[in-house]
Each structure stands twice: as structure tokens, then as C-alpha cells.
Write an enzyme that holds these catalytic residues in place. Structure first.
Site, mmCIF file in Angstrom:
data_model
loop_
_atom_site.group_PDB
_atom_site.id
_atom_site.type_symbol
_atom_site.label_atom_id
_atom_site.label_comp_id
_atom_site.label_asym_id
_atom_site.label_seq_id
_atom_site.Cartn_x
_atom_site.Cartn_y
_atom_site.Cartn_z
ATOM 1 N N SER A 16 0.805 -1.231 0.000
ATOM 2 C CA SER A 16 0.000 0.000 0.000
ATOM 3 C C SER A 16 0.832 1.272 0.000
ATOM 4 O O SER A 16 0.281 2.359 -0.153
ATOM 5 C CB SER A 16 -0.945 0.004 1.206
ATOM 6 O OG SER A 16 -0.206 -0.103 2.405
ATOM 7 N N TYR A 157 13.317 -5.537 16.314
ATOM 8 C CA TYR A 157 13.419 -5.454 14.847
ATOM 9 C C TYR A 157 14.633 -6.255 14.345
ATOM 10 O O TYR A 157 14.532 -7.017 13.382
ATOM 11 C CB TYR A 157 13.538 -3.979 14.473
ATOM 12 C CG TYR A 157 13.417 -3.642 13.014
ATOM 13 C CD1 TYR A 157 12.197 -3.740 12.352
ATOM 14 C CD2 TYR A 157 14.515 -3.179 12.297
ATOM 15 C CE1 TYR A 157 12.080 -3.389 11.011
ATOM 16 C CE2 TYR A 157 14.410 -2.836 10.964
ATOM 17 C CZ TYR A 157 13.192 -2.932 10.321
ATOM 18 O OH TYR A 157 13.080 -2.592 8.988
ATOM 19 N N ALA A 159 16.141 -8.744 15.845
ATOM 20 C CA ALA A 159 15.902 -10.184 16.058
ATOM 21 C C ALA A 159 14.978 -10.728 14.975
ATOM 22 O O ALA A 159 15.233 -11.793 14.400
ATOM 23 C CB ALA A 159 15.292 -10.413 17.436
ATOM 24 N N LYS A 161 14.363 -9.497 11.950
ATOM 25 C CA LYS A 161 14.972 -9.474 10.608
ATOM 26 C C LYS A 161 16.118 -10.489 10.494
ATOM 27 O O LYS A 161 16.294 -11.097 9.436
ATOM 28 C CB LYS A 161 15.475 -8.066 10.293
ATOM 29 C CG LYS A 161 14.351 -7.014 10.150
ATOM 30 C CD LYS A 161 13.410 -7.289 9.011
ATOM 31 C CE LYS A 161 12.535 -6.082 8.670
ATOM 32 N NZ LYS A 161 11.534 -6.386 7.651
ATOM 33 N N ILE A 190 15.841 3.949 3.790
ATOM 34 C CA ILE A 190 15.110 4.219 2.549
ATOM 35 C C ILE A 190 13.984 5.211 2.851
ATOM 36 O O ILE A 190 13.278 5.065 3.851
ATOM 37 C CB ILE A 190 14.509 2.908 1.975
ATOM 38 C CG1 ILE A 190 15.579 1.806 1.830
ATOM 39 C CG2 ILE A 190 13.798 3.169 0.642
ATOM 40 C CD1 ILE A 190 16.703 2.091 0.865
HETATM 41 P P1 NDP Z 1 6.028 1.539 5.358
HETATM 42 O O1 NDP Z 1 5.719 1.758 6.799
HETATM 43 O O2 NDP Z 1 6.061 2.662 4.409
HETATM 44 O O3 NDP Z 1 5.038 0.410 4.786
HETATM 45 C C1 NDP Z 1 4.810 -0.766 5.498
HETATM 46 C C2 NDP Z 1 3.857 -1.643 4.733
HETATM 47 O O4 NDP Z 1 3.694 -2.867 5.471
HETATM 48 C C3 NDP Z 1 2.471 -1.039 4.573
HETATM 49 O O5 NDP Z 1 1.986 -1.379 3.290
HETATM 50 C C4 NDP Z 1 1.646 -1.764 5.634
HETATM 51 O O6 NDP Z 1 0.283 -1.922 5.307
HETATM 52 C C5 NDP Z 1 2.324 -3.128 5.618
HETATM 53 N N1 NDP Z 1 2.055 -3.883 6.836
HETATM 54 C C6 NDP Z 1 2.484 -3.640 8.095
HETATM 55 N N2 NDP Z 1 2.010 -4.571 8.940
HETATM 56 C C7 NDP Z 1 1.278 -5.429 8.182
HETATM 57 C C8 NDP Z 1 0.531 -6.599 8.462
HETATM 58 N N3 NDP Z 1 0.451 -7.081 9.704
HETATM 59 N N4 NDP Z 1 -0.101 -7.230 7.451
HETATM 60 C C9 NDP Z 1 -0.033 -6.753 6.178
HETATM 61 N N5 NDP Z 1 0.660 -5.647 5.845
HETATM 62 C C10 NDP Z 1 1.296 -5.000 6.840
HETATM 63 O O7 NDP Z 1 7.426 0.767 5.379
HETATM 64 P P2 NDP Z 1 8.595 0.625 4.286
HETATM 65 O O8 NDP Z 1 8.063 0.667 2.929
HETATM 66 O O9 NDP Z 1 9.669 1.532 4.681
HETATM 67 O O10 NDP Z 1 9.082 -0.844 4.659
HETATM 68 C C11 NDP Z 1 8.845 -1.982 3.856
HETATM 69 C C12 NDP Z 1 9.758 -3.106 4.357
HETATM 70 O O11 NDP Z 1 11.113 -2.683 4.243
HETATM 71 C C13 NDP Z 1 9.557 -3.457 5.825
HETATM 72 O O12 NDP Z 1 9.680 -4.843 6.009
HETATM 73 C C14 NDP Z 1 10.685 -2.732 6.522
HETATM 74 O O13 NDP Z 1 11.038 -3.353 7.745
HETATM 75 C C15 NDP Z 1 11.784 -2.847 5.476
HETATM 76 N N6 NDP Z 1 12.844 -1.850 5.600
HETATM 77 C C16 NDP Z 1 12.584 -0.509 5.496
HETATM 78 C C17 NDP Z 1 13.625 0.401 5.615
HETATM 79 C C18 NDP Z 1 13.442 1.873 5.494
HETATM 80 O O14 NDP Z 1 14.397 2.612 5.775
HETATM 81 N N7 NDP Z 1 12.288 2.363 5.085
HETATM 82 C C19 NDP Z 1 15.006 -0.067 5.865
HETATM 83 C C20 NDP Z 1 15.151 -1.473 5.942
HETATM 84 C C21 NDP Z 1 14.109 -2.333 5.817
HETATM 85 P P3 NDP Z 1 -0.868 -0.856 5.719
HETATM 86 O O15 NDP Z 1 -0.293 0.486 5.397
HETATM 87 O O16 NDP Z 1 -2.025 -1.234 4.858
HETATM 88 O O17 NDP Z 1 -1.131 -1.032 7.175
#
Ligand code: NDP
Length: 245
Positions: A16, A157, A159, A161, A190
């Protein structure tokens, strides 16, 4: 990513917004039909689908919580039956709930482990059943630099990851002979909603490229790993972090 003739079915959790949205767009550009999962942000998922459609791609939105094993299993079964299989899974959904460990309430520990680690189990296991039938598939999970280096306030986080990294490698070894590849992408910082609160200027000093990454810079690596161009790549953890060691 390379365009392949047959339409492949891809499930992207957390599509999303942020990195998940960029991955949906990248996979759609590569010719995939993208199932865009979301938890709470339906308008965000609809926007991702609209962006996919605008570029001539195809897909659908599908709301469920990756923490809910029963719902995830039902969704995978429905997608597999209706669309004829599942070729690609990207475990991208993730949350942060930072706190110094000594002060960390159980809920924060549990929420992060449930989303990242149990989410991996809840989706990956049923998807593998579909991939095993065709003896082909690619799974990519989005980990983090925090799984590899110490970060104060992120014991939960880190643990979760690091568990994702280890589980992915073990599963990769189990299914390699079935033609299924399992890899991990570990981004650094990011630009997404997730890092709104992070001390960006301070963190930039630790990044050799001295800048924060863009979601598309993660998505292109995921696209490569999902494509046949990566046909001999499995069990790997690929950092995308501007040179952080
Ligand atoms: P955002 O917070 O922008 O987006 C997170 C997404 O995960 C949303 O679409 C949200 O859905 C979804 N989500 C969270 N919990 C659930 C759940 N229980 N079931 C289904 N969907 C879920 O995060 P990012 O885009 O930044 O992160 C994406 C991935 O990258 C994550 O795994 C994060 O840990 C990893 N990451 C991000 C970094 C960064 O700097 N941004 C760095 C390293 C890793 P909704 O909005 O509909 O609730």
C-alpha cells in the site's frame, strides 16, 4: 527486470505504500500480475493498483493481516485457485516499534516478531505448496541492515529481521532442488513513512554514499531476484544500503 513471456502471478505483502508499492510497480513492469496486499491502508493499495494500471500493468488488491495465519493461508489458496498458481512471493510487510530493550513492553516485542517472522511463516509455507507443484518459483523477503549491524532501540526489529535471514537461508536449501529460489534483500535507510521519525542527518554520516535510498533502488534488486536473470542465485542476503558495512 527482464520481461518474460508467460504472465507470472506475484504476491507482494505490504503493497500500500513505500518499498512495497515500488516493488509492485517493478514486478508489473516485468510482466507480472501483482496481488497487492495491505493491512489497513486500502486507499493506499488502490493507489498502487492505479499506478500499476497507468503503466499498462495488471493486478488486484487483497487485504489481510500477515500476522493472521489462517487468513494468510486462505488468501494464498484463493489466489492460487483463482489465478492458477503463485510464481513470486515478496514478504515486504514490516513495522518498527523501537524502544530500549530494558524498557521494551512485551507488546512491542511481540508485534514486530509477529509481523516479520510469523508473517514469513504464514505466507511462505502455503505459497511453497503451489510453487512445488510447478517446480518453479521465487521468494524474496525484505530484511534490514539492522539484521546485520547493532542498532540501539531495535532489539525486536533486529531479532525479527535476523530470523528472517536465517529462515530464508534454511528454506532456500530445502527447496533449491525443486527449482524454487529464496533470497533476502537487506535495505539500509530508505525514504518512506517508516523512517519519518529517524534522525536522518545523523544517520547520513554513517552512509558512504551520504544519502538516503529511494524505494525504487530496492525494488529493482527485488525485480532482478524474482526474474529468470537470477536463475542461479538462491540463499543470499543482498544489502542495498549505499555502502554501509
Ligand atoms: P512503510 O511503513 O512505508 O510500509 C509498510 C507496509 O507494510 C504497509 O503497506 C503496511 O500496510 C504493511 N504492513 C504492516 N504490517 C502489516 C501486516 N500485519 N499485514 C499486512 N501488511 C502489513 O514501510 P517501508 O516501505 O519503509 O518498509 C517496507 C519493508 O522494508 C519493511 O519490512 C521494513 O522493515 C523494510 N525496511 C525498510 C527500511 C526503510 O528505511 N524504510 C530499511 C530497511 C528495511 P498498511 O499500510 O495497509 O497497514
Amino acid at each position: 527486470m527482464t520481461t518474460e513471456n508467460e504472465t507470472r502471478i506475484a504476491i507482494v505483502t505490504g503493497g500500500s505504500k513505500g518499498i512495497g508499492r515500488a516493488i509492485c510497480l517493478e514486478l508489473a513492469r516485468g510482466g507480472c500480475y501483482v496481488v497487492i496486499n495491505y493491512r489497513s491502508d486500502r486507499p493506499g493499495a488502490e493507489q498502487t493498483l492505479a499506478m500499476v494500471n497507468e503503466e499498462g500493468g495488471r493486478g488486484e488488491i487483497y487485504g489481510f493481516d500477515v500476522r493472521d495465519g489462517e487468513a494468510a493461508e486462505k488468501a494464498v489458496e484463493d489466489i492460487g485457485q483463482r489465478l492458477g498458481g503463485v510464481d513470486i512471493l515478496v514478504n515486504n510487510a514490516g513495522i518498527v516499534a523501537d524502544s530500549l530493550f530494558m524498557l521494551m513492553p512485551r507488546e512491542k516485542w511481540q508485534a514486530v516478531i509477529d509481523t516479520t517472522l510469523n508473517g514469513f511463516y504464514n505466507l511462505t509455507r502455503p505459497v511453497l505448496e503451489w510453487m512445488a507443484r510447478r517446480r518453479k518459483g521465487a521468494i524474496v523477503s525484505i530484511s534490514s541492515v539492522s539484521s546485520l549491524v547493532a542498532n540501539r532501540g531495535q532489539a525486536n526489529y533486529s531479532a525479527a529481521k535476523a530470523g528472517l535471514n536465517a529462515a530464508s537461508r534454511a528454506v532456500a536449501a530445502e527447496v533449491a532442488r525443486m527449482g524454487i529460489r529464496v533470497n533476502v534483500v537487506a535495505p539500509g535507510l530508505i525514504e518512506t513513512e517508516m523512517i519519518q521519525q529517524a534522525p536522518k542527518e545523523q544517520i547520513k554520516t554513517m552512509i558512504p554514499m551520504a544519502r538516503i535510498g529511494r524505494p525504487e533502488e530496492v525494488a529493482t534488486v527485488v525485480g532482478f531476484l524474482c526474474s529468470d536473470a537470477a536463475s542461479y542465485v538462491t540463499g543470499q542476503i543482498i544489502p542495498v544500503n549505499g555502502g554501509m558495512c
